[in-house]
Design an enzyme around this catalytic site. Sequence first.
Site, short mmCIF file in Angstrom:
data_model
loop_
_atom_site.label_atom_id
_atom_site.label_comp_id
_atom_site.label_asym_id
_atom_site.label_seq_id
_atom_site.Cartn_x
_atom_site.Cartn_y
_atom_site.Cartn_z
N PRO A 168 0.79 -1.24 0.00
CA PRO A 168 0.00 0.00 0.00
C PRO A 168 0.82 1.29 0.00
O PRO A 168 0.81 2.06 0.96
CB PRO A 168 -0.82 -0.13 1.28
CG PRO A 168 0.05 -0.93 2.20
CD PRO A 168 0.78 -1.90 1.32
N CYS A 169 1.51 1.57 -1.11
CA CYS A 169 2.27 2.81 -1.19
C CYS A 169 1.35 4.03 -1.22
O CYS A 169 1.81 5.15 -1.03
CB CYS A 169 3.22 2.79 -2.39
SG CYS A 169 2.43 2.39 -3.95
#
Length: 199
Positions: A168-169
Site C-alpha cells: 500500500p504505497c
Amino acid sequence: MANSEVIYDADSNSKSRFYEQSGQVGMTLSSYSASQIRFALGECSLGSILVAISERGVCAIALGDNPESLVRDLQDKFPQAELIGADHDFEQMFAKVVGFIEAPALGLDLPLDVRGTAFQQRVWQALREIPAGTTISYSEIAQRIGAPKAVRAVAGACATNILAVAIPCHRVVRTDGSLSGYRWGVERKSELLRRENRS
C-alpha cells in the site's frame, strides 16, 4: 479500522514470511526468464485493472485508464516471461483483488510474488505494516527501516512498486500530510485513502 488486523494476519506481516513469499531477497523482475505469467484485465470503480500471477503468487496489480497500456507495461516489466491469458481458475483471485479495492475492510488474503532489491524489499515490508486508514511520511518509512537519510530512495522504492493496494504505497504522504505522486494517479490514491477511512 477495526478489521485492519485481518489484512495483516491473512496477508502475512512477519518479515520472514514476507521474504519467504518473495523468493530470494534481491531478486529482480529480470529473473522471470523462462517462466509463465498469467494475467487478466477488467474494470473496477477506479478504472481498468490488470492482475498478473506467477507460479509463486500475484506479481503485479496495476490500475489505469487504458487496458492496452497496462498490458504493454506488464510486457515491459517482465520481458523474459511468457505472458498468457488467465484461465477460469484465475477468476476467483482476480475477483478478490477487485473486491479489496472496492471494500478494503474485506482484506486481501493472497500469496504474493514480490521481487526487488534488498532495499526495496525493506521498504515494501514497512509499507505492508502501515495500518489501513492511516498514512505515514517517506521520512518516517526511512526511519523505520533504519536508513533515516534515504528518504529519496524510499520514494523511489514506492515508485517502483508494481503491486497496487497489496503493497500500500498509497498510504505514504509528504511530511506535511499532503498527497504526493502515485504510480497510478493521485486521484486514485486519494480515493483509496477515503475508502479505507470510511471502512
